[in-house]
Design a protein around this motif. Structure first.
Motif, PDB file in Angstrom:
ATOM      1  N   CYS A  23     -12.920 -31.010 -11.354  1.00 16.59           N
ATOM      2  CA  CYS A  23     -12.546 -31.670 -12.612  1.00 16.59           C
ATOM      3  C   CYS A  23     -13.191 -31.017 -13.829  1.00 16.59           C
ATOM      4  CB  CYS A  23     -12.882 -33.159 -12.569  1.00 16.59           C
ATOM      5  SG  CYS A  23     -14.643 -33.524 -12.606  1.00 16.59           S
ATOM      6  N   ALA A  24     -14.008 -29.975 -13.601  1.00 19.43           N
ATOM      7  CA  ALA A  24     -14.597 -29.187 -14.690  1.00 19.43           C
ATOM      8  C   ALA A  24     -15.550 -29.947 -15.596  1.00 19.43           C
ATOM      9  CB  ALA A  24     -13.509 -28.512 -15.522  1.00 19.43           C
ATOM     10  N   SER A  25     -16.017 -31.117 -15.146  1.00 21.29           N
ATOM     11  CA  SER A  25     -16.978 -31.806 -16.010  1.00 21.29           C
ATOM     12  C   SER A  25     -18.402 -31.518 -15.544  1.00 21.29           C
ATOM     13  CB  SER A  25     -16.695 -33.307 -16.050  1.00 21.29           C
ATOM     14  OG  SER A  25     -16.559 -33.805 -14.757  1.00 21.29           O
ATOM     15  N   ASP A  26     -19.335 -31.630 -16.467  1.00 16.86           N
ATOM     16  CA  ASP A  26     -20.743 -31.453 -16.133  1.00 16.86           C
ATOM     17  C   ASP A  26     -21.167 -32.642 -15.297  1.00 16.86           C
ATOM     18  OD1 ASP A  26     -21.061 -29.150 -17.642  1.00 16.86           O
ATOM     19  OD2 ASP A  26     -21.309 -30.314 -19.476  1.00 16.86           O
ATOM     20  N   PHE A  27     -22.019 -32.395 -14.342  1.00 19.79           N
ATOM     21  CA  PHE A  27     -22.494 -33.526 -13.546  1.00 19.79           C
ATOM     22  C   PHE A  27     -23.936 -33.296 -13.109  1.00 19.79           C
ATOM     23  CE2 PHE A  27     -21.056 -30.512 -10.417  1.00 19.79           C
ATOM     24  CZ  PHE A  27     -21.973 -30.629  -9.382  1.00 19.79           C
ATOM     25  N   THR A  28     -24.574 -34.393 -12.768  1.00 19.28           N
ATOM     26  CA  THR A  28     -25.918 -34.361 -12.206  1.00 19.28           C
ATOM     27  C   THR A  28     -25.809 -35.097 -10.888  1.00 19.28           C
ATOM     28  OG1 THR A  28     -26.881 -34.436 -14.387  1.00 19.28           O
ATOM     29  CG2 THR A  28     -28.291 -35.127 -12.582  1.00 19.28           C
ATOM     30  N   ARG A  29     -26.308 -34.502  -9.850  1.00 22.69           N
ATOM     31  CA  ARG A  29     -26.143 -35.134  -8.546  1.00 22.69           C
ATOM     32  C   ARG A  29     -27.431 -35.016  -7.742  1.00 22.69           C
ATOM     33  NH1 ARG A  29     -21.431 -33.463  -4.252  1.00 22.69           N
ATOM     34  NH2 ARG A  29     -21.891 -35.076  -2.739  1.00 22.69           N
ATOM     35  N   GLN A  30     -27.878 -36.142  -7.207  1.00 23.79           N
ATOM     36  CA  GLN A  30     -29.057 -36.159  -6.351  1.00 23.79           C
ATOM     37  C   GLN A  30     -28.676 -35.612  -4.979  1.00 23.79           C
ATOM     38  OE1 GLN A  30     -31.945 -37.281  -7.729  1.00 23.79           O
ATOM     39  NE2 GLN A  30     -33.007 -36.592  -5.898  1.00 23.79           N
ATOM     40  N   MET A  31     -29.436 -34.662  -4.459  1.00 27.40           N
ATOM     41  CA  MET A  31     -29.145 -34.104  -3.136  1.00 27.40           C
ATOM     42  C   MET A  31     -30.252 -34.514  -2.179  1.00 27.40           C
ATOM     43  SD  MET A  31     -26.436 -32.142  -3.677  1.00 27.40           S
ATOM     44  CE  MET A  31     -26.341 -30.972  -2.326  1.00 27.40           C
ATOM     45  N   GLU A  32     -29.861 -34.958  -0.994  1.00 22.95           N
ATOM     46  CA  GLU A  32     -30.833 -35.256   0.063  1.00 22.95           C
ATOM     47  C   GLU A  32     -30.304 -34.619   1.329  1.00 22.95           C
ATOM     48  OE1 GLU A  32     -31.798 -39.333   0.636  1.00 22.95           O
ATOM     49  OE2 GLU A  32     -33.030 -39.382  -1.175  1.00 22.95           O
ATOM     50  N   ILE A  33     -31.011 -33.606   1.794  1.00 24.85           N
ATOM     51  CA  ILE A  33     -30.533 -32.853   2.943  1.00 24.85           C
ATOM     52  C   ILE A  33     -31.562 -32.957   4.062  1.00 24.85           C
ATOM     53  CG2 ILE A  33     -29.960 -30.531   3.753  1.00 24.85           C
ATOM     54  CD1 ILE A  33     -29.297 -29.963   0.711  1.00 24.85           C
ATOM     55  N   PRO A  34     -31.157 -33.466   5.218  1.00 27.01           N
ATOM     56  CA  PRO A  34     -32.125 -33.569   6.311  1.00 27.01           C
ATOM     57  C   PRO A  34     -32.470 -32.195   6.897  1.00 27.01           C
ATOM     58  CG  PRO A  34     -29.966 -34.389   6.997  1.00 27.01           C
ATOM     59  CD  PRO A  34     -29.840 -33.997   5.550  1.00 27.01           C
ATOM     60  N   ILE A  35     -33.713 -32.037   7.270  1.00 28.09           N
ATOM     61  CA  ILE A  35     -34.143 -30.819   7.974  1.00 28.09           C
ATOM     62  C   ILE A  35     -34.261 -31.207   9.441  1.00 28.09           C
ATOM     63  CG2 ILE A  35     -35.965 -29.081   8.258  1.00 28.09           C
ATOM     64  CD1 ILE A  35     -36.995 -29.819   5.493  1.00 28.09           C
ATOM     65  N   ASP A  36     -33.652 -30.420  10.293  1.00 26.12           N
ATOM     66  CA  ASP A  36     -33.763 -30.676  11.728  1.00 26.12           C
ATOM     67  C   ASP A  36     -33.617 -29.332  12.425  1.00 26.12           C
ATOM     68  OD1 ASP A  36     -33.918 -31.847  14.176  1.00 26.12           O
ATOM     69  OD2 ASP A  36     -31.874 -32.655  14.155  1.00 26.12           O
ATOM     70  N   VAL A  37     -34.713 -28.622  12.567  1.00 23.10           N
ATOM     71  CA  VAL A  37     -34.637 -27.275  13.126  1.00 23.10           C
ATOM     72  C   VAL A  37     -35.691 -27.087  14.222  1.00 23.10           C
ATOM     73  CG1 VAL A  37     -33.824 -26.341  10.924  1.00 23.10           C
ATOM     74  CG2 VAL A  37     -36.221 -26.185  11.472  1.00 23.10           C
ATOM     75  N   VAL A  38     -35.445 -26.073  15.028  1.00 24.42           N
ATOM     76  CA  VAL A  38     -36.364 -25.739  16.116  1.00 24.42           C
ATOM     77  C   VAL A  38     -37.040 -24.418  15.765  1.00 24.42           C
ATOM     78  CG1 VAL A  38     -36.459 -25.049  18.546  1.00 24.42           C
ATOM     79  CG2 VAL A  38     -35.056 -26.997  17.855  1.00 24.42           C
ATOM     80  N   LEU A  39     -38.345 -24.354  15.976  1.00 24.76           N
ATOM     81  CA  LEU A  39     -39.090 -23.127  15.710  1.00 24.76           C
ATOM     82  C   LEU A  39     -39.438 -22.474  17.041  1.00 24.76           C
ATOM     83  CD1 LEU A  39     -41.528 -24.666  13.076  1.00 24.76           C
ATOM     84  CD2 LEU A  39     -39.388 -23.456  12.646  1.00 24.76           C
ATOM     85  N   VAL A  40     -39.168 -21.184  17.120  1.00 23.97           N
ATOM     86  CA  VAL A  40     -39.430 -20.486  18.387  1.00 23.97           C
ATOM     87  C   VAL A  40     -40.316 -19.270  18.127  1.00 23.97           C
ATOM     88  CG1 VAL A  40     -37.297 -21.226  19.522  1.00 23.97           C
ATOM     89  CG2 VAL A  40     -37.278 -19.175  18.122  1.00 23.97           C
ATOM     90  N   THR A  41     -41.108 -18.911  19.132  1.00 22.41           N
ATOM     91  CA  THR A  41     -41.998 -17.765  18.966  1.00 22.41           C
ATOM     92  C   THR A  41     -41.209 -16.467  18.989  1.00 22.41           C
ATOM     93  OG1 THR A  41     -42.396 -17.981  21.318  1.00 22.41           O
ATOM     94  CG2 THR A  41     -44.114 -18.807  19.851  1.00 22.41           C
ATOM     95  N   GLU A  42     -40.071 -16.492  19.695  1.00 19.52           N
ATOM     96  CA  GLU A  42     -39.260 -15.284  19.776  1.00 19.52           C
ATOM     97  C   GLU A  42     -37.806 -15.698  19.826  1.00 19.52           C
ATOM     98  OE1 GLU A  42     -39.557 -12.169  23.049  1.00 19.52           O
ATOM     99  OE2 GLU A  42     -41.643 -12.479  22.429  1.00 19.52           O
ATOM    100  N   LEU A  43     -36.981 -15.037  19.046  1.00 20.54           N
ATOM    101  CA  LEU A  43     -35.559 -15.369  19.113  1.00 20.54           C
ATOM    102  C   LEU A  43     -35.012 -14.837  20.424  1.00 20.54           C
ATOM    103  CD1 LEU A  43     -33.953 -14.732  15.619  1.00 20.54           C
ATOM    104  CD2 LEU A  43     -34.298 -16.902  16.787  1.00 20.54           C
ATOM    105  N   ALA A  44     -34.265 -15.648  21.103  1.00 25.55           N
ATOM    106  CA  ALA A  44     -33.654 -15.208  22.354  1.00 25.55           C
ATOM    107  C   ALA A  44     -32.560 -14.188  22.030  1.00 25.55           C
ATOM    108  CB  ALA A  44     -33.071 -16.405  23.083  1.00 25.55           C
ATOM    109  N   ASP A  45     -31.904 -13.677  23.030  1.00 24.04           N
ATOM    110  CA  ASP A  45     -30.878 -12.660  22.776  1.00 24.04           C
ATOM    111  C   ASP A  45     -29.819 -13.198  21.809  1.00 24.04           C
ATOM    112  OD1 ASP A  45     -29.083 -14.216  24.342  1.00 24.04           O
ATOM    113  OD2 ASP A  45     -30.007 -13.358  26.125  1.00 24.04           O
ATOM    114  N   GLU A  46     -29.059 -12.279  21.243  1.00 18.53           N
ATOM    115  CA  GLU A  46     -28.167 -12.618  20.140  1.00 18.53           C
ATOM    116  C   GLU A  46     -27.192 -13.746  20.452  1.00 18.53           C
ATOM    117  OE1 GLU A  46     -26.678  -9.813  17.597  1.00 18.53           O
ATOM    118  OE2 GLU A  46     -28.677  -8.950  17.328  1.00 18.53           O
ATOM    119  N   GLU A  47     -26.773 -13.832  21.699  1.00 16.17           N
ATOM    120  CA  GLU A  47     -25.786 -14.854  22.052  1.00 16.17           C
ATOM    121  C   GLU A  47     -26.300 -16.252  21.757  1.00 16.17           C
ATOM    122  OE1 GLU A  47     -23.922 -14.364  26.052  1.00 16.17           O
ATOM    123  OE2 GLU A  47     -24.774 -12.361  25.783  1.00 16.17           O
TER     124      GLU A  47
END
Ligand SMILES: [Zn+2]
Ligand SMILES: [Zn+2]
Length: 166
Positions: free
Chosen positions: A69-93
């Motif tokens: 609609c081409a109007s200026d807007f202000t929008r509150q964003m709330e994005i959940p974080i849900d990730v896994v951390l690994v010591t080594e990335l497994a193979d590309e697949e």
């Protein structure tokens, strides 16, 4: 910013809280850079049965121009974080955008938060999910109410009506 995880890497059940703030003013969407305010992230990394799970929330307020609609807007964003951390990335697949490698025994908070934020930003920048946009005939912003075009009869229907009268 690196979040040290050495205390919990070998310690199931242990957790480390995190809190950070990023400057993403350089992120460009079309002609604008809507992320003018700091992007805050906070949450916790928990060793869940040997798997490092990061959960939390990214919050900010974006100031943009709506794609629809081409109007200026202000929008509150709330994005959940849900990730896994690994010591080594497994193979590309098995590579998955929600899996991040550790830097030694630390997590690169800035990289993770930035990636989560970018992947969650709508490809279209809208003032709201259900923005009605502009009328393609008269350009009225339909969020402010219907325009007069819809009341006008489509010329094809008018012709049909004429035919039916006969
Ligand atoms: Zn809009
Ligand atoms: Zn119209």
């Amino acid at each position: 910013m690196l979040l040290g995880l050495s205390k919990i890497i070998d310690c199931p059940g242990a957790s480390v809280p995190f809190s950070t703030s990023l400057d993403l003013r350089d992120l460009r969407y079309g002609n604008c850079c809507p992320v003018t305010e700091p992007v805050n992230a906070e949450g916790v990394v928990r060793n869940t049965a040997g798997v490092l799970v990061m959960s939390g929330m990214v919050t900010t307020c974006i100031h943009g121009v709506c794609d629809r609609c081409a109007s200026d807007f202000t929008r509150q964003m709330e994005i959940p974080i849900d990730v896994v951390l690994v010591t080594e990335l497994a193979d590309e697949e098995n590579e998955d955008e929600w899996v991040f490698p550790l830097e030694g025994d630390s997590a690169d908070l800035e990289d993770i938060v930035r990636t989560v934020f970018v992947l969650n930003m709508d490809s279209k920048l809208l003032c709201s999910e259900d923005c009605k946009g502009l009328c393609c005939r008269c350009g009225t912003n339909l969020n402010n109410g219907p325009c007069n075009c819809q009341k006008e009869l489509d010329p094809r229907f008018a012709a049909l009506k004429q035919l039916l009268k006969k």
